[in-house]
Design a protein around this motif. Structure first.
Motif, PDB file in Angstrom:
ATOM      1  N   LEU A  38     -75.757  47.464  11.806  1.00 53.14           N
ATOM      2  CA  LEU A  38     -75.608  48.609  10.910  1.00 53.14           C
ATOM      3  C   LEU A  38     -74.124  48.980  10.893  1.00 53.14           C
ATOM      4  CD1 LEU A  38     -78.705  50.687  12.030  1.00 53.14           C
ATOM      5  CD2 LEU A  38     -78.433  49.339   9.932  1.00 53.14           C
ATOM      6  N   SER A  51     -71.860  50.728   3.635  1.00 54.26           N
ATOM      7  CA  SER A  51     -72.119  51.265   4.978  1.00 54.26           C
ATOM      8  C   SER A  51     -73.520  51.877   5.062  1.00 54.26           C
ATOM      9  CB  SER A  51     -71.077  52.322   5.342  1.00 54.26           C
ATOM     10  OG  SER A  51     -69.833  51.694   5.553  1.00 54.26           O
ATOM     11  N   ASP A  52     -74.020  51.970   6.305  1.00 53.65           N
ATOM     12  CA  ASP A  52     -75.350  52.531   6.538  1.00 53.65           C
ATOM     13  C   ASP A  52     -75.277  53.980   7.008  1.00 53.65           C
ATOM     14  OD1 ASP A  52     -76.930  49.937   6.252  1.00 53.65           O
ATOM     15  OD2 ASP A  52     -75.364  49.401   7.693  1.00 53.65           O
ATOM     16  N   PHE A  53     -74.207  54.297   7.749  1.00 51.75           N
ATOM     17  CA  PHE A  53     -73.956  55.683   8.159  1.00 51.75           C
ATOM     18  C   PHE A  53     -72.627  56.085   7.558  1.00 51.75           C
ATOM     19  CE2 PHE A  53     -76.352  53.808  11.641  1.00 51.75           C
ATOM     20  CZ  PHE A  53     -77.303  54.784  11.940  1.00 51.75           C
ATOM     21  N   GLU A  78     -79.743  60.349   2.744  1.00 54.02           N
ATOM     22  CA  GLU A  78     -80.061  60.172   4.172  1.00 54.02           C
ATOM     23  C   GLU A  78     -78.973  59.371   4.918  1.00 54.02           C
ATOM     24  OE1 GLU A  78     -81.913  59.139   1.640  1.00 54.02           O
ATOM     25  OE2 GLU A  78     -82.480  57.037   1.864  1.00 54.02           O
ATOM     26  N   LYS A  79     -78.091  58.719   4.160  1.00 52.00           N
ATOM     27  CA  LYS A  79     -77.013  57.980   4.832  1.00 52.00           C
ATOM     28  C   LYS A  79     -75.802  58.859   5.138  1.00 52.00           C
ATOM     29  CE  LYS A  79     -77.562  53.382   2.764  1.00 52.00           C
ATOM     30  NZ  LYS A  79     -76.789  52.323   2.093  1.00 52.00           N
ATOM     31  N   TYR A 128     -80.856  57.575  15.816  1.00 53.26           N
ATOM     32  CA  TYR A 128     -81.357  56.504  14.961  1.00 53.26           C
ATOM     33  C   TYR A 128     -81.883  55.361  15.799  1.00 53.26           C
ATOM     34  CZ  TYR A 128     -81.732  53.135  11.243  1.00 53.26           C
ATOM     35  OH  TYR A 128     -82.210  52.227  10.346  1.00 53.26           O
TER      36      TYR A 128
END
Ligand code: UD1
Length: 402
Positions: free
Chosen positions: A128, A156-158, A178-179, A400
Motif C-alpha cells: 500500500l 496512493s492508498d493513504f 476514505e483514502k 488499517y
C-alpha cells in the motif's frame, strides 16, 4: 508489519524524521511482538552532497539509510528512470506491506509509481502506498513538483493531508474520501522538536550577526532554487536587481542551493551585482565569504537544518521560492515574501505570514519593504500543526493493518 520509507532530496528528510521517531516509540511500547513494525529507510541519492543530505541525517538524528540507491543528478526522465529501476529491485527483495513517500520530488513520484505497479506474487499483491503531504496544488503544471503531486496522489492508498485546501483539492479531483486523512504537517513536527536545539547553533556568531552587546543585527534571509526563477535569465536578473536594492536597507544573507550556484556562475552574476563572495575558481566550486558585509548580498554555502532554523527564527524577514519555508515561517511567525506567482500552500497566506509577490523586481522590493515596515505580524497556527502529525499517521496505518 513491514514499512519502507523513501527519502531522496533535502526537503524529504524533515518530513520523514518524525514518522521514524513515532515508529521507534511504538516499537518500544508494544508488548505483543505481532504488532512490531519492521521499518527500513531507503535513500535514493537524488541529493548526495554532504551539505544537502548527510548534514540533515546528523542534525535530525536520522538512522543511516538501510538502502542507498546512489542515483545522483540527471534530467527528470533519467533520474526518475534510474530510481524506478533500483527501487523495483528493493521492493522485490523486501516486500514491504506499506511504502511511505513524502512531498513532491522526483523520488516521491518514481517510488510511488513502482509500488503501484509491482506484483509480489501471482495474485498481484503489492504494497500500500502512503503519501505524506498529499493534496497540495499550485494549479501550475509547468512546475515539475505539480506533476509529481498529482500523479502520486492518484496512485496512493493513504493520502495524508497537511492543510484544508488539500482536502478540497483531492475531493474535487474525485479521490475517494476514505483514502483521505487530514493529519497536519510532519515538517512542523520536526520544527517544533528541534526549535530549542537550534538555539545552540553558532551560525549567528559565525556570520558575525551578533553585536558585542548581544543584540542581533537585523537581516533578511533568502533562499532560491526553483528552475522557473534560477534557470530563467530574466527572472534571475529581476530577483538579483531587487536584492541589490533591499541590501541597501538591510543585510541580506543568501545560502545558495547547488542549482542556483551553477546559474550564478553561468550568468556571471558576480560581475553584475554588488555581492559579497570570494570569486569562484575552478579549484573551489564552493561559495565562501570571510565576513558578512552590510549593504551587500552575502552569498554563503547551503546550511544544515539547525543552522538554517536558527537563521530563519532570527531573521526580520525571509524571502523564498521554497514550499516548506512558507510553512516554517508561518509556524515561527516570521514574515515571508514568496517570489512566485502561486503557492500550493494557501493556508500560509490566509492564516500565516506569507505574501506572494511574483518575480518582477519592483514588486519584490515593494513586497519586502512593506512587510519589513509592518508592525503587526500575526500568524494563526493552521489546524493540526501541533507536533503530533506523525503519531496520527502511524495510528491510521496501524488501524488499517489490524
Ligand atoms: C529538488 C526537487 C525540488 C525541491 C528541491 C529541494 C524535483 C523535481 N525537484 O530540486 O522539488 O524543492 O530538490 O532542494 O525533485 N546538485 C548538487 N548536489 C546535490 C544535489 C543536486 O550539486 O546534492 C545539483 C546538480 O547539479 C543537479 C541540480 O543541483 O543537477 C538540481 O538537483 P535536482 O535534484 O535535480 O533538483 P533540485 O533543484 O535540487
Amino acid at each position: 508489519m513491514k514499512i519502507l520509507s523513501v527519502v531522496g532530496a533535502r526537503p524529504n528528510f524533515m518530513k520523514v524524521a518524525p514518522i521514524i521517531s513515532a515508529i521507534k516509540r511504538h516499537n518500544s511500547s508494544v508488548k505483543d511482538s505481532k504488532i512490531l513494525i519492521n521499518h527500513k529507510l531507503v535513500h535514493t541519492g537524488q541529493h548526495y552532497d554532504g551539505i544537502m543530505s548527510d548534514a540533515f541525517f546528523s542534525d535530525l538524528n536520522l538512522p543511516k539509510p538501510d538502502m542507498y540507491l546512489g542515483v545522483g543528478s540527471g534530467s527528470h526522465a533519467l533520474q526518475s528512470a534510474e530510481i524506478m529501476k533500483k527501487f523495483e529491485e528493493i521492493l522485490l527483495i523486501e516486500k514491504p506491506s506499506i511504502v511511505i513517500v513524502v512531498g513532491d520530488v522526483n523520488s516521491t513520484l518514481a517510488c510511488s509509481l513502482v509500488a503501484s505497479k509491482i506484483s509480489y506474487d501471482s495474485c498481484g499483491n503489492r504494497p500500500l502506498i502512503a503519501h505524506v503531504e498529499a493534496g497540495l496544488r499550485s494549479f501550475d503544471r509547468t512546475m515539475p513538483e505539480e506533476i509529481n503531486r498529482i500523479v502520486t496522489d492518484h496512485i496512493s492508498d493513504f493520502l495524508f493531508v497537511t492543510e484544508e485546501s488539500g482536502m478540497k483539492n483531492l475531493k474535487n479531483e474525485g479521490v475517494p474520501e476514505e483514502k483521505i486523512h487530514f493529519v497536519g504537517n510532519t515538517m512542523i513536527d520536526t520544527l517544533l522538536t528541534f526549535k530549542d536545539k537550534s538555539k545552540e547553533s553558532k551560525i549567528l556568531w559565525d556570520l558575525r550577526l551578533i553585536h558585542k552587546t548581544n543584540t542581533i543585527k537585523p537581516f533578511v534571509l533568502i533562499t532560491l532554487h526553483r528552475p522557473s526563477n534560477v534557470d530563467n535569465k530574466n527572472s534571475f536578473s529581476h530577483i538579483f536587481g531587487a536584492l541589490e536594492r533591499i541590501a541597501h536597507q538591510i543585510t541580506v544573507i543568501f545560502p545558495v542551493h547547488p542549482r542556483t550556484q551553477s546559474q550564478i556562475k553561468n550568468l556571471e552574476i558576480e560581475s553584475h551585482y554588488d555581492i559579497n563572495i570570494k570569486p569562484l575558481t575552478n579549484s573551489s566550486n564552493r561559495l565562501h565569504i570571510d565576513q558578512v558585509r552590510e549593504k551587500k548580498i552575502n552569498l554563503i554555502k547551503p546550511l544544515g537544518y539547525l543552522d538554517f532554523l536558527s537563521l530563519m527564527s532570527n531573521a526580520k524577514l525571509v524571502m523564498t521560492d521554497s514550499g516548506g519555508i512558507q510553512e516554517e515561517t508561518t509556524c515561527l511567525c516570521i514574515p515571508c515574501v514568496t517570489i512566485r506567482k502561486n503557492t500550493e500552500r494557501p493556508v500560509t497566506i490566509t492564516q500565516g505570514t506569507n505574501t506572494l509577490v511574483g518575480t518582477e523586481r519592483d514588486k519584490i522590493i515593494n513586497g519586502v519593504l512593506e512587510a519589513l515596515h509592518c508592525k503587526n505580524i500575526k500568524s494563526n497556527q493552521p489546524p493540526l500543526w501541533d507536533g503530533k502529525s506523525a503519531e496520527r499517521i502511524l495510528d491510521k496505518l496501524l488501524k488499517y493493518h489490524v
